[in-house]
Write a protein that holds these residues in place. Structure first.
Motif, short mmCIF file in Angstrom:
data_model
loop_
_atom_site.label_atom_id
_atom_site.label_comp_id
_atom_site.label_asym_id
_atom_site.label_seq_id
_atom_site.Cartn_x
_atom_site.Cartn_y
_atom_site.Cartn_z
N LEU A 129 45.23 39.55 32.24
CA LEU A 129 46.54 40.03 32.68
C LEU A 129 46.51 40.46 34.16
CD1 LEU A 129 48.82 42.40 30.64
CD2 LEU A 129 48.43 42.84 33.05
N VAL A 130 45.49 41.22 34.54
CA VAL A 130 45.42 41.71 35.93
C VAL A 130 45.18 40.54 36.88
CG1 VAL A 130 44.14 43.19 37.54
CG2 VAL A 130 44.68 44.03 35.24
N ALA A 131 44.37 39.56 36.46
CA ALA A 131 44.12 38.39 37.31
C ALA A 131 45.43 37.63 37.55
CB ALA A 131 43.09 37.48 36.65
N GLN A 132 46.22 37.49 36.49
CA GLN A 132 47.49 36.78 36.63
C GLN A 132 48.44 37.53 37.56
OE1 GLN A 132 47.94 33.65 35.44
NE2 GLN A 132 49.72 33.85 36.82
N LYS A 133 48.45 38.86 37.38
CA LYS A 133 49.32 39.70 38.21
C LYS A 133 48.88 39.61 39.67
CE LYS A 133 52.78 42.02 37.38
NZ LYS A 133 53.88 41.25 36.90
N LEU A 144 38.80 41.04 41.91
CA LEU A 144 38.71 41.75 40.64
C LEU A 144 37.27 42.24 40.56
CD1 LEU A 144 40.28 39.05 38.31
CD2 LEU A 144 41.46 40.95 39.40
N VAL A 145 37.08 43.51 40.26
CA VAL A 145 35.71 44.03 40.21
C VAL A 145 35.50 44.72 38.86
CG1 VAL A 145 34.06 45.66 41.23
CG2 VAL A 145 35.61 44.39 42.71
N LEU A 146 34.41 44.37 38.22
CA LEU A 146 34.02 45.11 37.01
C LEU A 146 32.90 46.07 37.39
CD1 LEU A 146 33.77 45.74 33.97
CD2 LEU A 146 32.13 43.85 33.83
N ASN A 169 37.55 34.67 41.23
CA ASN A 169 37.08 35.29 42.47
C ASN A 169 36.84 36.79 42.32
OD1 ASN A 169 36.33 35.35 45.17
ND2 ASN A 169 38.37 35.99 45.83
N GLY A 170 36.04 37.13 41.35
CA GLY A 170 35.73 38.54 41.14
C GLY A 170 34.27 38.84 41.32
#
Ligand code: SF4
Length: 292
Positions: A129-133, A144-146, A169-170
């Motif tokens: 969801l966050v990647a799409q946003k 995006l970072v975990l 691309n995280g």
């Protein structure tokens, strides 16, 4: 004591439940935190963790809190927070007013928060969801970072979420505070075996590029010994020799007031000395983050 924007990191913002912006030293700008742990669930109890205090204090209440988040709410809160950062509105708020101009840039979305994010049953869905946003509202240079404690890398849902993060691309920032087994047990205070964490890092770094982040701290008056640093270097080299793709190390110390009163930050000279040893003993690109 007034905290600077990089020290003031509460995992809440306005009336939001899941999404909270911070100014991050390691990101070099604004990082939008995604808190997937409403019940503050973690399988570590780190001595430097600020959330531990609340876990103990709110134990009875937290046991009744659902571990699930509302994905529609996540969607809405990401949108509103991005808007507040991009418009600059956020920097008129007390907590962000003193953010240096060069750090007023949105750098990433970080899956972090009040517990271990990969323990959330919704971790892969939240990543998607966050990647799409991010793709809808921004450019893919906003990463995006975990940020993970490295305990669940072999779990199928963690693998799915991490695959997606890397494809979109995280980056994966994997905690490894265990200079040796004793240090690991005394700092992270987990029943998970030390060797399992090392195996997980070998597994993860064989599948994805990872950064390893390590906390160095003063415990009462004791600082990490030369033997402990040597053991740390040996373990890093062991992981790398098994095909591990470690893209860098982040060595950091306590930056925010720790809950345990015997824990404090190493000074700049101590951190630099450790980093020098680590650079000499490994071929890894090493960044150092001081307490301020
Ligand atoms: S792993 Fe993170 S959330 Fe869990 S106790 Fe340690 S610092 Fe806190």
């Amino acid at each position: 004591m007034k905290l600077s924007p990089t020290q003031n990191h509460p995992s809440f913002y306005r009336k939001q439940d899941i999404v909270y912006p911070v100014v991050s030293r390691r990101s070099g700008g604004v990082s939008i935190g995604i808190n997937l742990s409403p019940s503050k669930k973690c399988n570590f109890a780190c001595t430097y963790c600020q959330v531990n205090y609340h876990r103990l204090l709110e134990k009875a209440v937290l046991s009744t809190v659902s571990p699930k988040i509302d994905l529609d709410k996540l969607n809405k809160e990401v949108e509103e927070t991005v808007k507040a950062v991009l418009s600059g509105e956020i920097f008129s708020e007390e907590r962000f007013r003193e953010t240096p101009f060069e750090q007023r840039v949105l750098r990433d979305f970080a899956f972090s928060g009040d517990g271990e994010p990969t323990l959330s049953p919704q971790f892969p869905d939240a990543v998607r969801l966050v990647a799409q946003k991010r793709d809808d509202l921004l450019h893919e240079s906003v990463k995006l970072v975990l940020i993970t404690n490295s305990t669940t890398f072999r779990n199928p849902q963690t693998i799915r979420g991490c695959d997606e993060i890397i494809e979109r691309n995280g980056e994966i920032w994997a905690k490894f505070d265990g200079l040796n087994a004793n240090v690991y047990h005394s700092i992270n205070r987990s029943s998970i075996p030390f060797e399992m964490i090392i195996d997980n890092l070998i597994f993860a770094s064989s599948r994805w590029p990872i950064k390893i982040q390590t906390m160095f701290l003063r415990n009462d008056k004791t600082i990490p010994s030369r033997e402990e640093i040597a053991s740390y270097i040996e373990i890093l080299n062991r992981i790398a020799s098994k095909g591990g793709n470690i893209t860098g190390l982040q060595l950091y110390t306590v930056a925010r007031p720790p809950v345990e009163s015997n824990i404090s930050a190493l000074n700049q000279v101590e951190m630099d000395a450790i980093a020098e040893e680590v650079r000499k003993g490994t071929c890894l690109s090493t960044e150092v983050f001081y307490s301020r």
